[in-house]
Design a protein around this motif. Sequence first.
Motif, PDB file in Angstrom:
ATOM      1  N   GLN A   1      13.014  23.182 -22.873  1.00 48.35           N
ATOM      2  CA  GLN A   1      13.135  24.583 -23.303  1.00 48.35           C
ATOM      3  C   GLN A   1      14.074  24.713 -24.491  1.00 48.35           C
ATOM      4  O   GLN A   1      14.994  23.916 -24.650  1.00 48.35           O
ATOM      5  CB  GLN A   1      13.719  25.435 -22.168  1.00 48.35           C
TER       6      GLN A   1
ATOM      7  N   TYR B   1      10.875  21.183 -16.123  1.00 51.24           N
ATOM      8  CA  TYR B   1      11.430  21.527 -14.806  1.00 51.24           C
ATOM      9  C   TYR B   1      12.947  21.584 -14.941  1.00 51.24           C
ATOM     10  O   TYR B   1      13.507  20.994 -15.874  1.00 51.24           O
ATOM     11  CB  TYR B   1      11.025  20.497 -13.736  1.00 51.24           C
ATOM     12  N   ASP B   2      13.584  22.306 -14.008  1.00 52.20           N
ATOM     13  CA  ASP B   2      15.048  22.443 -14.026  1.00 52.20           C
ATOM     14  C   ASP B   2      15.583  22.796 -15.425  1.00 52.20           C
ATOM     15  O   ASP B   2      16.613  22.285 -15.864  1.00 52.20           O
ATOM     16  CB  ASP B   2      15.707  21.152 -13.527  1.00 52.20           C
ATOM     17  N   GLY B   3      14.862  23.666 -16.121  1.00 50.64           N
ATOM     18  CA  GLY B   3      15.310  24.120 -17.439  1.00 50.64           C
ATOM     19  C   GLY B   3      15.117  23.104 -18.552  1.00 50.64           C
ATOM     20  O   GLY B   3      15.492  23.360 -19.707  1.00 50.64           O
TER      21      GLY B   3
ATOM     22  N   ARG C   1      16.108  27.957 -26.897  1.00 55.70           N
ATOM     23  CA  ARG C   1      16.388  29.378 -27.126  1.00 55.70           C
ATOM     24  C   ARG C   1      16.434  29.573 -28.636  1.00 55.70           C
ATOM     25  O   ARG C   1      17.207  28.889 -29.317  1.00 55.70           O
ATOM     26  CB  ARG C   1      17.763  29.783 -26.549  1.00 55.70           C
TER      27      ARG C   1
ATOM     28  N   ARG D   1       1.958  25.834 -18.205  1.00 53.35           N
ATOM     29  CA  ARG D   1       2.369  27.237 -18.388  1.00 53.35           C
ATOM     30  C   ARG D   1       1.283  28.096 -19.042  1.00 53.35           C
ATOM     31  O   ARG D   1       1.291  29.320 -18.877  1.00 53.35           O
ATOM     32  CB  ARG D   1       3.665  27.301 -19.203  1.00 53.35           C
TER      33      ARG D   1
ATOM     34  N   GLU E   1      18.107  36.967 -10.967  1.00 53.12           N
ATOM     35  CA  GLU E   1      16.876  36.230 -10.697  1.00 53.12           C
ATOM     36  C   GLU E   1      16.679  36.183  -9.190  1.00 53.12           C
ATOM     37  O   GLU E   1      17.620  35.899  -8.439  1.00 53.12           O
ATOM     38  CB  GLU E   1      16.965  34.814 -11.243  1.00 53.12           C
TER      39      GLU E   1
ATOM     40  N   GLU F   1       8.169  32.903 -25.075  1.00 56.00           N
ATOM     41  CA  GLU F   1       8.307  34.101 -24.237  1.00 56.00           C
ATOM     42  C   GLU F   1       9.366  35.011 -24.824  1.00 56.00           C
ATOM     43  O   GLU F   1      10.373  34.541 -25.348  1.00 56.00           O
ATOM     44  CB  GLU F   1       8.777  33.714 -22.823  1.00 56.00           C
ATOM     45  N   LYS F   2       9.129  36.284 -24.679  1.00 57.18           N
ATOM     46  CA  LYS F   2      10.157  37.253 -25.043  1.00 57.18           C
ATOM     47  C   LYS F   2      11.376  36.978 -24.166  1.00 57.18           C
ATOM     48  O   LYS F   2      11.242  36.693 -22.972  1.00 57.18           O
ATOM     49  CB  LYS F   2       9.617  38.653 -24.766  1.00 57.18           C
TER      50      LYS F   2
ATOM     51  N   ILE G   1      14.112  37.859 -21.752  1.00 57.39           N
ATOM     52  CA  ILE G   1      14.282  38.972 -20.807  1.00 57.39           C
ATOM     53  C   ILE G   1      15.766  39.069 -20.413  1.00 57.39           C
ATOM     54  O   ILE G   1      16.322  38.122 -19.852  1.00 57.39           O
ATOM     55  CB  ILE G   1      13.421  38.753 -19.530  1.00 57.39           C
TER      56      ILE G   1
ATOM     57  N   ASN H   1       8.575  35.192 -13.432  1.00 62.41           N
ATOM     58  CA  ASN H   1       8.930  34.157 -14.404  1.00 62.41           C
ATOM     59  C   ASN H   1       7.944  33.010 -14.290  1.00 62.41           C
ATOM     60  O   ASN H   1       7.264  32.672 -15.242  1.00 62.41           O
ATOM     61  CB  ASN H   1      10.373  33.674 -14.169  1.00 62.41           C
ATOM     62  N   GLU H   2       7.875  32.409 -13.112  1.00 62.29           N
ATOM     63  CA  GLU H   2       6.909  31.331 -12.914  1.00 62.29           C
ATOM     64  C   GLU H   2       6.544  31.223 -11.451  1.00 62.29           C
ATOM     65  O   GLU H   2       7.172  31.836 -10.589  1.00 62.29           O
ATOM     66  CB  GLU H   2       7.439  30.004 -13.468  1.00 62.29           C
TER      67      GLU H   2
ATOM     68  N   LYS I   1       9.115  27.216 -24.245  1.00 61.49           N
ATOM     69  CA  LYS I   1       9.001  26.255 -23.135  1.00 61.49           C
ATOM     70  C   LYS I   1       7.805  25.349 -23.374  1.00 61.49           C
ATOM     71  O   LYS I   1       6.730  25.841 -23.755  1.00 61.49           O
ATOM     72  CB  LYS I   1       8.777  26.999 -21.810  1.00 61.49           C
TER      73      LYS I   1
ATOM     74  N   GLU J   1       8.940  33.017  -8.725  1.00 60.78           N
ATOM     75  CA  GLU J   1      10.273  33.287  -9.290  1.00 60.78           C
ATOM     76  C   GLU J   1      10.167  34.533 -10.154  1.00 60.78           C
ATOM     77  O   GLU J   1       9.224  34.652 -10.941  1.00 60.78           O
ATOM     78  CB  GLU J   1      10.737  32.112 -10.153  1.00 60.78           C
TER      79      GLU J   1
ATOM     80  N   PHE K   1      12.269  37.750 -12.573  1.00 62.50           N
ATOM     81  CA  PHE K   1      13.423  38.386 -13.206  1.00 62.50           C
ATOM     82  C   PHE K   1      13.449  39.820 -12.687  1.00 62.50           C
ATOM     83  O   PHE K   1      12.407  40.480 -12.657  1.00 62.50           O
ATOM     84  CB  PHE K   1      13.262  38.436 -14.726  1.00 62.50           C
TER      85      PHE K   1
HETATM   86  P1  ATP Z   1      12.588  25.314 -12.460  1.00 62.67           P
HETATM   87  O1  ATP Z   1      11.388  24.444 -12.356  1.00 62.67           O
HETATM   88  O2  ATP Z   1      13.867  24.631 -12.131  1.00 62.67           O
HETATM   89  O3  ATP Z   1      12.457  26.613 -11.742  1.00 62.67           O
HETATM   90  P2  ATP Z   1      11.856  25.520 -15.190  1.00 62.67           P
HETATM   91  O4  ATP Z   1      12.405  24.408 -15.982  1.00 62.67           O
HETATM   92  O5  ATP Z   1      10.453  25.433 -14.746  1.00 62.67           O
HETATM   93  O6  ATP Z   1      12.781  25.762 -13.958  1.00 62.67           O
HETATM   94  P3  ATP Z   1      12.023  28.356 -15.888  1.00 62.67           P
HETATM   95  O7  ATP Z   1      12.202  28.778 -14.490  1.00 62.67           O
HETATM   96  O8  ATP Z   1      10.846  28.918 -16.612  1.00 62.67           O
HETATM   97  O9  ATP Z   1      11.991  26.779 -16.078  1.00 62.67           O
HETATM   98  O10 ATP Z   1      13.334  28.677 -16.721  1.00 62.67           O
HETATM   99  C1  ATP Z   1      14.601  28.199 -16.330  1.00 62.67           C
HETATM  100  C2  ATP Z   1      15.618  29.324 -16.435  1.00 62.67           C
HETATM  101  O11 ATP Z   1      15.709  29.784 -17.802  1.00 62.67           O
HETATM  102  C3  ATP Z   1      15.228  30.564 -15.645  1.00 62.67           C
HETATM  103  O12 ATP Z   1      15.618  30.427 -14.290  1.00 62.67           O
HETATM  104  C4  ATP Z   1      16.006  31.638 -16.403  1.00 62.67           C
HETATM  105  O13 ATP Z   1      17.372  31.627 -16.045  1.00 62.67           O
HETATM  106  C5  ATP Z   1      15.887  31.199 -17.843  1.00 62.67           C
HETATM  107  N1  ATP Z   1      14.716  31.810 -18.502  1.00 62.67           N
HETATM  108  C6  ATP Z   1      13.447  31.342 -18.484  1.00 62.67           C
HETATM  109  N2  ATP Z   1      12.605  32.158 -19.142  1.00 62.67           N
HETATM  110  C7  ATP Z   1      13.340  33.175 -19.619  1.00 62.67           C
HETATM  111  C8  ATP Z   1      13.055  34.368 -20.385  1.00 62.67           C
HETATM  112  N3  ATP Z   1      11.821  34.641 -20.823  1.00 62.67           N
HETATM  113  N4  ATP Z   1      14.082  35.202 -20.661  1.00 62.67           N
HETATM  114  C9  ATP Z   1      15.353  34.937 -20.232  1.00 62.67           C
HETATM  115  N5  ATP Z   1      15.691  33.828 -19.521  1.00 62.67           N
HETATM  116  C10 ATP Z   1      14.704  32.965 -19.205  1.00 62.67           C
END
Ligand code: ATP
Length: 372
Positions: free
Chosen positions: A145, A140-142, A147, A94, A184, A176-177, A179, A259-260, A134, A248, A250
């Motif tokens: 992470q 991956y898949d959240g 909050r 990231r 999405e 990250e701030k 959002i 987002n990513e 994060k 991806e 927001f």
């Molecule tokens: P994947 O690989 O399954 O797409 P991931 O684990 O790489 O997911 P992200 O896509 O970065 O992670 O975040 C997962 C979810 O968390 C996002 O789809 C969103 O719903 C929420 N999220 C992530 N970053 C933020 C943010 N800065 N503000 C608000 N919600 C967020």
Amino acid sequence: MNQVLVLGAGQLARMMALAGAPLNIDVIAYDVVSTNVVHPLTQQCQSLSLIEAIAAVDVITAEFELIPTDILSLCAASGKFKPHPEAIKAGGDRRIEKTLLDLAKVANAPHHIINTRTDLDAAITTLGLPMVLKTALGGYDGKGQWRLKTRDQIESVWAEMAHCIAVTNNQAIVAEKFIGFDREVSLIGVRNANGDVKTYALSENVHTDGVLSLSTAIVGDTILQQQAQQMFTAVAEQLNYIGVLALEFFEVNGALLVNEIAPRVHNSGHWTQQGAQTCQFENHLRAVCDLPLGGTALIRPSAMINILGQDSVPRAVLALESCHVHWYGKEKRAGRKMGHINVCATTPEQLQYQLMLLGQILSQQYFPTLPR
Ligand code: ATP
Ligand code: MG
């Protein structure tokens, strides 16, 4: 006949193999867990070492970005790897991803890199609370992470983050701030070696517990589509990208923030198998094999529902019109992506009706995002 080696032997390699067959593109896959070269459909071990496979194929690509660096370097050294390994690295770290997004001048969530407790304080001062934290590597898949909503959570969240940083080499946390998005969305597109870019219709994505549940192709939002396309092109050009790339986003008050990125075919683009002129898997293969790109136009309103932790669905699903079930041939595990259902219709209203009918057939527990 083109021979393609895919790093990773999961459902994305499987669906590439299925899409490649009509074009005489033969796909083999490298399972990074077992370190075997396998057939992507049967998972049968091929009598080839990775070195032999690299020498044998015309093109090497990847179905995921968490590839050990020694393997990525080995493949890159052959000169056959597409997209550029820097794209895979940006998808897997990231910190690199954030630098890329800033270089491409695309809007993204303000961030701060955290290595120490002092960095965390600085992140809180700069970004404010609530904040999303994060892991730089391996999420991956959240997963990976946190909050951080209130100051009284700081110490417990820091304890968990410090542990993560300590146990993984080169790990850090990207703050990250938070959002407050309206929804999405994601854009899947493809770029070839000539720099031609084609993009699919935006997908609206609904997640449950951090895992994608429902993706619906967005019909007729020209302004949002153009905004996403412009951001897609900026990122793809920055990477001199070859293949399918996913962004991806927001959406906040009609404006998009990235987002990513995912330097590969993407779960939110599975509806292209039935809903687009050429599916994302075929177009990825066309791009990396240096064949002309296929059309990406939406041919009918379409959606995709992930099947998580289930290895069967009622027969009534197949009886619905324009319903296609795609299984991945994986062993059942709670929450695991086992397959998906693509649903198509002639109008957006009919699509919602089909989804509602599906909602009556499939259980609320496993398919919580279907309309009922
Ligand atoms: P994947 O690989 O399954 O797409 P991931 O684990 O790489 O997911 P992200 O896509 O970065 O992670 O975040 C997962 C979810 O968390 C996002 O789809 C969103 O719903 C929420 N999220 C992530 N970053 C933020 C943010 N800065 N503000 C608000 N919600 C967020
Ligand atoms: Mg994501």
